[in-house]
Design a protein around this motif. Structure first.
Motif, mmCIF file in Angstrom:
data_model
loop_
_atom_site.group_PDB
_atom_site.id
_atom_site.type_symbol
_atom_site.label_atom_id
_atom_site.label_comp_id
_atom_site.label_asym_id
_atom_site.label_seq_id
_atom_site.Cartn_x
_atom_site.Cartn_y
_atom_site.Cartn_z
ATOM 1 N N ALA A 1 0.836 -1.204 0.000
ATOM 2 C CA ALA A 1 0.000 0.000 0.000
ATOM 3 C C ALA A 1 0.869 1.251 0.000
ATOM 4 O O ALA A 1 0.570 2.242 -0.688
ATOM 5 N N TRP A 2 1.964 1.225 0.760
ATOM 6 C CA TRP A 2 2.877 2.368 0.831
ATOM 7 C C TRP A 2 3.485 2.657 -0.534
ATOM 8 O O TRP A 2 3.538 3.803 -0.976
ATOM 9 N N ARG A 3 3.929 1.615 -1.225
ATOM 10 C CA ARG A 3 4.531 1.814 -2.543
ATOM 11 C C ARG A 3 3.499 2.338 -3.543
ATOM 12 O O ARG A 3 3.803 3.181 -4.386
ATOM 13 N N ARG A 4 2.286 1.837 -3.461
ATOM 14 C CA ARG A 4 1.235 2.318 -4.349
ATOM 15 C C ARG A 4 0.936 3.803 -4.098
ATOM 16 O O ARG A 4 0.743 4.587 -5.023
ATOM 17 N N HIS A 5 0.886 4.191 -2.828
ATOM 18 C CA HIS A 5 0.649 5.594 -2.509
ATOM 19 C C HIS A 5 1.844 6.467 -2.899
ATOM 20 O O HIS A 5 1.665 7.639 -3.282
ATOM 21 N N LEU A 6 3.052 5.917 -2.805
ATOM 22 C CA LEU A 6 4.218 6.650 -3.290
ATOM 23 C C LEU A 6 4.089 6.937 -4.782
ATOM 24 O O LEU A 6 4.390 8.034 -5.252
ATOM 25 N N LEU A 7 3.663 5.934 -5.539
ATOM 26 C CA LEU A 7 3.473 6.104 -6.974
ATOM 27 C C LEU A 7 2.431 7.181 -7.262
ATOM 28 O O LEU A 7 2.624 8.048 -8.130
ATOM 29 N N SER A 8 1.315 7.143 -6.516
ATOM 30 C CA SER A 8 0.254 8.127 -6.723
ATOM 31 C C SER A 8 0.741 9.532 -6.400
ATOM 32 O O SER A 8 0.524 10.481 -7.170
ATOM 33 N N ALA A 9 1.430 9.685 -5.255
ATOM 34 C CA ALA A 9 1.937 11.003 -4.860
ATOM 35 C C ALA A 9 3.005 11.482 -5.828
ATOM 36 O O ALA A 9 3.066 12.664 -6.182
ATOM 37 N N GLY A 10 3.872 10.555 -6.273
ATOM 38 C CA GLY A 10 4.907 10.919 -7.227
ATOM 39 C C GLY A 10 4.325 11.371 -8.553
ATOM 40 O O GLY A 10 4.822 12.317 -9.181
ATOM 41 N N SER A 11 3.266 10.720 -8.993
ATOM 42 C CA SER A 11 2.611 11.104 -10.244
ATOM 43 C C SER A 11 2.051 12.516 -10.155
ATOM 44 O O SER A 11 2.151 13.312 -11.102
ATOM 45 N N ARG A 12 1.437 12.846 -8.996
ATOM 46 C CA ARG A 12 0.895 14.198 -8.820
ATOM 47 C C ARG A 12 2.013 15.239 -8.832
ATOM 48 O O ARG A 12 1.876 16.315 -9.421
ATOM 49 N N LEU A 13 3.146 14.913 -8.178
ATOM 50 C CA LEU A 13 4.266 15.846 -8.125
ATOM 51 C C LEU A 13 4.829 16.093 -9.520
ATOM 52 O O LEU A 13 5.113 17.231 -9.905
ATOM 53 N N ILE A 14 4.994 15.019 -10.300
ATOM 54 C CA ILE A 14 5.516 15.153 -11.661
ATOM 55 C C ILE A 14 4.580 16.010 -12.510
ATOM 56 O O ILE A 14 5.020 16.878 -13.269
#
Length: 354
Positions: free
Chosen positions: A156-169
């Motif tokens: 779940a943490w890695r999935r949320h990292l991906l989601s947050a990273g996508s928003r930042l990009i």
């Protein structure tokens, strides 16, 4: 960084929980299982082996939410040494700079403390249902349950990292600031309703409420930032998405045949400050203030949301009741709330075709 953990594939069929039997040194055995060894080090020894000062070790330990230990008290293991070495590495890499360190570590501590309390209560209930003492039951099922819970948490943490990273990009590529629709959703009459429920019923009721809000929020591309008692804080990149969410939540609350509680909502739109997964700034404050003055089953919005939904320009004089494509925005009297006087306020309503 290692490959993402797949919690659904461990190479074997899901086992049944083992039979629960009383365990005479349950705490000691649990320490062994969770920490890899019985405590055998003092904090002074941990700091020395990790290569950091005792003051830093004590500071980080306290930020994580743990009480200070007495000098010379044996309360730590090699896992604590390893954790401090990793922390020292992150400080050396600039990830945990002095201005970020306290906030990030404190957030870790609060988040994991809350998660651990919930998980232990859940496992204790499972053990009790089998007729065993919760303490002994927790120990008995630890080997089977905890590795899977740990794998799911990492996933779940890695999935949320991906989601947050996508928003930042996306933000960096567009060059735009963090402009969000911020919504507070508050249960109406929470105090009186909670008095009529047992502790277990109250927890179940709140969990059902949060689960329903989560489903509606995620399905429309928004996200929950946190819960504050009986109130949830939501954000969305698209103001129209947030309008749909707020209207659906209040509509469900107004339906007497729906178990979903009556709610009220306040929504504001504009630039916010994001930090450690939370949001701050006047837009957040205004959304909270609007919620406090909203009537049951209604949604109040600020001028920023009005302009975004009605496509009015920032310098335009608001139309008392614009013919927006998807929403009705009914102009209300200006309101004065703590910190803000004479706010422009509109009541967001379902479109006439709804």
């Amino acid at each position: 960084m290692s490959e993402p953990v797949d919690p659904t594939d461990d190479g074997s069929a899901a086992p049944s929980l083992p039979p629960v039997a009383p365990h005479p040194g349950a705490l000691e055995a649990l320490e062994q299982k969770l920490l890899g060894a019985r405590p055998h080090l003092t904090q002074e020894e941990v700091a020395e082996q990790a290569g950091i000062t005792l003051d830093v070790a004590r500071h980080l330990w306290h930020l994580l939410g743990f009480a200070h230990t007495a000098p010379g008290e044996v309360a730590f293991t090699d896992a604590d040494v390893h954790a401090l070495r990793l922390t020292s590495d992150l400080i050396g890499m600039g990830v945990l700079s002095q201005d970020r360190q306290d906030g990030l570590v404190r957030t870790w501590g609060r988040s994991f403390a809350r998660l651990a309390e919930w998980e232990v209560a859940l496992l204790g209930d499972i053990a009790a249902e089998s007729g065993a003492d919760p303490t002994d039951g927790l120990l008995a099922i630890a080997d089977e349950v905890l590795p899977r819970v740990e794998a799911l948490q990492t996933y779940a943490w890695r999935r949320h990292l991906l989601s947050a990273g996508s928003r930042l990009i996306a933000e960096r590529e567009s060059g735009s600031a963090s402009t969000l629709a911020v919504c507070f959703v508050d249960i109406v009459g929470y105090t009186s309703q909670s008095r009529a429920l047992t502790d277990r019923e109250l927890v179940s009721w709140l969990e059902a409420f949060e689960s329903a809000v989560l489903g509606i929020t995620v399905d429309r591309g928004a996200r929950i930032i946190k819960n504050i008692g009986d109130e949830l804080l939501l954000v969305a990149d698209d103001p129209a998405q947030m309008a749909e969410i707020a209207l659906e939540l209040t509509a469900r609350g107004a339906d007497e045949d729906d178990l979903f509680p009556a709610v009220r909502a306040g929504v504001a739109y504009g630039e916010v400050v994001t930090r450690l997964g939370d949001v701050f700034g006047p837009v957040v404050n205004i959304a909270a203030r609007l919620t406090s003055v909203a009537r049951p089953n209604t949604v109040l919005v600020d001028r920023g949301m009005h302009e975004a939904l009605s496509e009015a320009g920032p310098g335009d004089e608001p139309d008392p009741e614009p013919e927006a494509a998807s929403y009705r925005l009914r102009r209300l009297r200006r309101v004065s709330v703590k910190g803000y006087s004479r706010l422009h306020v509109w009541c967001l309503q379902q479109p006439r075709s709804a």
